[in-house]
Structure formats: C-alpha cells, structure tokens
Design an enzyme around this catalytic site. Structure first.
Site, PDB file in Angstrom:
ATOM      1  N   PHE A 138     -18.195 -59.565   0.197  1.00 28.39           N
ATOM      2  CA  PHE A 138     -17.364 -58.773  -0.713  1.00 28.39           C
ATOM      3  C   PHE A 138     -15.966 -59.337  -0.897  1.00 28.39           C
ATOM      4  O   PHE A 138     -15.135 -58.721  -1.511  1.00 28.39           O
ATOM      5  CB  PHE A 138     -17.230 -57.350  -0.167  1.00 28.39           C
ATOM      6  N   PRO A 190     -23.815 -46.222   6.725  1.00 27.21           N
ATOM      7  CA  PRO A 190     -22.882 -47.102   7.438  1.00 27.21           C
ATOM      8  C   PRO A 190     -22.933 -48.495   6.830  1.00 27.21           C
ATOM      9  O   PRO A 190     -23.992 -48.942   6.375  1.00 27.21           O
ATOM     10  CB  PRO A 190     -23.410 -47.094   8.881  1.00 27.21           C
ATOM     11  N   LYS A 191     -21.796 -49.149   6.794  1.00 28.31           N
ATOM     12  CA  LYS A 191     -21.733 -50.523   6.285  1.00 28.31           C
ATOM     13  C   LYS A 191     -22.001 -51.457   7.468  1.00 28.31           C
ATOM     14  O   LYS A 191     -21.137 -51.688   8.304  1.00 28.31           O
ATOM     15  CB  LYS A 191     -20.375 -50.796   5.650  1.00 28.31           C
ATOM     16  N   ILE A 192     -23.192 -51.969   7.544  1.00 32.62           N
ATOM     17  CA  ILE A 192     -23.630 -52.755   8.685  1.00 32.62           C
ATOM     18  C   ILE A 192     -22.916 -54.105   8.702  1.00 32.62           C
ATOM     19  O   ILE A 192     -22.792 -54.783   7.683  1.00 32.62           O
ATOM     20  CB  ILE A 192     -25.157 -52.976   8.643  1.00 32.62           C
ATOM     21  N   GLY A 245     -17.477 -50.051   8.284  1.00 32.69           N
ATOM     22  CA  GLY A 245     -17.083 -49.054   7.298  1.00 32.69           C
ATOM     23  C   GLY A 245     -18.288 -48.268   6.825  1.00 32.69           C
ATOM     24  O   GLY A 245     -19.330 -48.216   7.502  1.00 32.69           O
TER      25      GLY A 245
END
Length: 565
Positions: free
Chosen positions: A4, A129-131, A284
């Site tokens: 990202f 959840p942002k793994i 996050g």
C-alpha cells in the site's frame, strides 16, 4: 505490508489509537544546498529499498518506518519548493506470472474522523484485521490449484506455485469447478497468543517472505497460514462469500470478518484486535463494503470500496536536533539525544538517553539523523535504531568520561558544573536531607546568583540572600530557609548519604557514635565489622579520607552541626 505504500507520499498521515496528531514536521535548519544534498541522499536510499523489495522480495526496513521516511522526503521536497515526484513501482525482472486480477492496495485513513467520512453513504460494511504478511494470488482452475503468485508490482509477480504443496494451509483442491477462480490473500506466520500491542510484528512477515524465496522447502512453510481478504467476482453477499471460503478450506476468514455500521464499532474492534491475543501479527484493520466492481476493472491502485486504518507504529521516526550530556553525582556521563517532538501513546517525547559516551559512539548518530523511538518498560523512551543518516557528518565534542568519578566535582570548577549540580540535587533529595523546594531548578537559580565554593555553601545563606535571588520571592525564601534549618539538625546517616557515602555501608555507619569514630576505623575494621568484602571496605575508607570529603566534614564540625559534633 508494503503493498500500500506507493500513494503514501501524497498524504500527510499520522496514526494514533486516541486520534491525537503528532507535532507537525518542520523544515530542517540547513542551507539550501545541504537540503538538496540530503534530500537526494534520502531519495537514493528509498529507491534502493524499493528495488530490494520488489525485485528480490527482501524487506530491509519495516513498513511503518519506510512510510515515515517517505513522508519525510515529501516534507523536505516541500521545504525546498521542489515538486513531489510520482513514486513508481520498480520493474520486477524476475516476475513470470501475470495476476488474473490486479492487487489494488488500500488507502490509509488518518484517524477515526477520516474513517467516519469514508463510511458516510456506504452500507453493508465489514471489518477485518489487517494481517501483517505476504500478499499472494491463488488461482484455481476446475477446482485445482493452478498458480500461487507473489504480489510483485500488483500486476505481475513471481511464480511460487511449487511452494504450495509444502504449505498445509493452502488447499490444493477446492469444491468448485469454475474454469478460473481467483483469491487474493495473505500468507502469515501462525502464532499462539500474539498481542500486537505488546509483541509488535516480531519480523513475522520477513520470516514468511524468506521461506517463500528459498529454492528449497523450509520447515517454516508448515507454520504458514492463509487469510483470504479478496475474492474478485465472488459472491455478492458477504455471508455467502464467507460460507463458501470456509467450505474451500479457509475458515479463519469467517472468524475475523465482522459487520460494522458505525465508526465507533470500527474503533472498538481496532482497539480489541490491537490488544487481544490473535493467531497472527497485524498492523491495523481493513473496512470494506460488500459491493465491488468486476475483477476486470481492478487496478494496482487503491480502490474506493475498501480502506485501512493502521495501528500507531510501535516505532516512530523523528529527527535528532541536538546532542547534550548529563553528569551524575557519581561522575557517570550520559549522552542525551534531543529530538523533534513526537507522540508515543499519550507521551510527548522530546529526548532520549543513549547511555555512555562509548555507547553513543557505537550508535554513530548525529544531529539530522532519523531515529526510531519506542516506549520501553514503564513508558521510558528508548532508541531502537538509527534508520537513516545524513550524508554530512561532523563529530560532536563530548566530555571526557575519564575525568569524572565518585570523588570529582565536590566544588563547581570549570567543567564540573553538571556533576556539582547533580550532587546538590541528590543532597536535597528524599534519600538524603529531604529538603522540600530544593529541586534542580532552585539549585540552578542559587548557583547563577550566588557563587558557591563548596557543596555546603548554602548553609551560610540567610533569608535576605535567598529573597534577593531572581525567581525566588520573600515567601519562598522563608520556606527554603526553614528547610535549611531542618537540614542542619539531620542525623549522621542522612548527612553521609547527602555527601555521597557508599550506600552499602550506610546502615553500619549510622550505628556508630559519630564522625570521629568513623574516621578511626581502618579498612580492615570495615571489612570485618560491617561484613563487607575488602574491595568495598577500601572504597569506604578512601571516601572517608578523601581530601574533598575531609574538607567538607571539617567545615561541618566547625559549624557545630549535631551530626558532626
């Protein structure tokens, strides 16, 4: 993960669970030529990291640190009135496979308000959840795994299909005979009881990436899990989406995909997953809407139908603005880095200790360098890493630590100002004479106004002297004078502690009849009577008979203090 990062330079984002912003970044106090030089130096380093990440899959720097350095580059370019160039993904020379559907990445939300703004007008939202792992595409054809492709540049990636058989978490067959079914997800390191707020990332992503890059199978692959976060052209309803993924062999997705409708719910789950024990590392949360366009329209740029709200980085970057030292009462020189203030949890941090002068030399850190700061035990700021060094490096002048010891600076001569002040602060502290109102600031005012030639010069002060000191009024002078009277009456043990007498011998010393008796004891007497070793006994004897201590105690005897009569 860094899938990202390439739009980050377009935004000035900070992250905080509480929503509080960090102090704004300012332009460095450099000449225009040096600003240009350092900006080029930083840009070159960022480019090398980009190349390493996208061509070899290596990650020499944490994503959160990389993001902050990208932001630093943007600030410096603005300071130099230079345009911020578009950051492009380096070519992936080793890429062999084209992703059937591009990996999109995610926009990162600054805070709860930004999340709230994004959620307005959207419905059927869910949170995950942002793994913190390695992004891949899984391609199934007629129910058989046909390809496992690394993210690469979002359009093409490396062929990792041969590794799939070594990862039990990846189903090699699924109960779906579609000509082609594409799943996008994260390979993560399975953990037990991992708490992100306590444990951090633990290099989990790097371990998985390293195992995937090896030519031979690694035992780590048996510990790799899969979290599917996108199913392009999959079921429209999230409930159908999750039910089918569970039947395919990806049950963890349903466990960690929950409906949300308000920013408060998003905040609750973000906080919960940040502190809750989970089976993977996270950085996050991701909020996504049920409705998505067809996969053929996806591009390797952040979409409109999903966003991320990251946790505050465990390590935050800031500039070193200066270097100072402190000298303790025992002569220990400690080096302090002054920092461009940053916020960690609820603390505003503007300085951090790096320890001794020799330790400082090992760090090789100078003003202008970028450092990563974390909070250690009891919320104490800690230097974790020097993440980037300025190209122009001029050594700083520091005190010689060999000059100072337990017997130096009983008087405030040149170069002794810091240790002498530390001695006074200890003398008036709770372990010694316990003089209320005599803190560091008060002592400094007295030293600036009334020159001192001894550690006990203050005993000769009167109320008029104190009231005349700038910053000390009549009422405070009266209170300080009362503390001086109280100090005069303290017993021998408290006075010995005030002078710096070795703490391990204080109890025995306090049991003696007076200072005169202590002076008569030999080193052997101390070793035998106080039950201490010869080395410590020699240190006590040396302290008692040191010329500076003898001069002070002689003056205290002449002043008729009860402890020294």
């Amino acid at each position: 993960m860094r899938q990202f990062i390439f739009l980050i330079c377009l935004f000035s984002f900070t992250f905080s669970v509480s929503g509080q912003d960090m102090p704004p970044q300012e332009c460095p106090a450099w000449s225009s030529s040096r600003l240009s030089q350092e900006t080029r130096h930083l840009t070159d380093q960022l480019t090398r990291w980009d190349t390493a990440y996208h061509q070899s899959g290596s990650s020499p720097i944490e994503d959160s640190v990389y993001d902050q350095l990208r932001q630093k580059q943007r600030v410096w370019l603005q300071c130099a009135s230079q345009p911020v160039p578009e950051v492009t993904v380096p070519a992936v020379d080793t890429a062999e496979f084209l992703h059937p559907v591009a990996h999109t990445g995610l926009h990162k939300m600054k805070d709860k308000q930004a999340v709230s703004n994004w959620m307005k007008g959207r419905k059927n939202l869910s949170i995950q959840p942002k793994i913190d792992g390695v992004a891949v595409s899984l391609v199934y054809r007629y129910g058989q795994l046909a390809a496992l492709i690394s993210r690469g540049n979002g359009e093409k990636g490396q062929n990792w299909t041969s590794k799939a058989a070594s990862i039990p978490a990846i189903p090699l067959t699924i109960p779906d005979v579609s000509p082609e079914l594409v799943l996008q997800g994260e390979l993560y390191l399975k953990m037990t009881g991992h708490q992100q707020s306590v444990d951090g990332g633990m290099n989990a992503r790097s371990k998985v990436a390293g195992a995937m890059r090896r030519t031979s199978a690694s035992d780590i692959l048996k510990q790799v899990g899969v979290f599917i976060w996108s199913w392009p052209d999959g079921p429209i309803l999230m409930s159908d989406h999750l039910e089918k993924l569970s039947r395919f062999g990806f049950p963890v997705v349903a466990q960690f995909t929950l409906p949300v409708s308000t920013p408060e719910e998003v905040e609750k789950w973000r906080e919960h997953w940040f502190r809750q024990a989970l089976p993977f590392a996270t950085d996050g949360v991701v909020i996504r809407q049920e409705e998505e366009p067809a996969g053929k329209y996806w591009q390797n740029t952040p979409p409109t139908w999903a966003v991320a709200w990251k946790y505050p980085p465990a390590r935050q970057l800031t500039d070193v603005t200066g270097i100072t030292t402190t000298t303790g009462r025992s002569g220990k020189v400690t080096v302090i880095l002054n920092l461009n203030p940053l916020r960690l949890d609820d603390k505003l941090v503007s300085k951090v200790s790096v320890g001794s002068v020799s330790r400082f030399r090992q760090w090789d850190v100078l003003p202008g360098d970028q450092v990563a700061i974390t909070l250690a035990g009891q919320g104490i700021p800690r230097l974790d890493e020097v993440t980037w060094r300025v190209s122009e490096r001029s050594p700083v002048s520091l005190p010689d630590p060999q000059r100072y010891n337990a017997f130096s600076c009983f008087t405030p001569g040149p170069g002794c100002e810091a240790q002498f002040l530390s001695r006074l602060i200890w003398l008036s502290g709770p372990e010694a004479l316990d003089m209320a109102g005599f803190g560091g600031a008060t002592w400094q005012k007295l030293l600036d106004a009334i020159p001192a030639d001894s550690l006990i010069s203050w005993l000769a002060l009167n109320e008029k002297d104190l009231a005349a000191v700038p910053g000390i009024g009549v009422k405070q002078a009266q209170k300080l004078m009362a503390q001086i009277h109280f100090a005069r009456e303290k017993d021998l043990r408290h006075w010995l502690s005030a002078l710096g007498f070795p703490s391990y011998a204080l109890k025995f010393a306090g049991q003696q009849q007076g200072w005169s008796q202590l002076k008569q004891l030999t080193s052997h007497d101390w070793a035998k009577a106080a039950g201490m070793g010869e080395k410590r006994a020699a240190q006590v004897f040396d302290f008692i008979h040191h010329p500076a201590v003898m001069a002070i105690t002689g003056a205290l005897q002449q002043a008729q203090l009860p402890a020294f009569r």
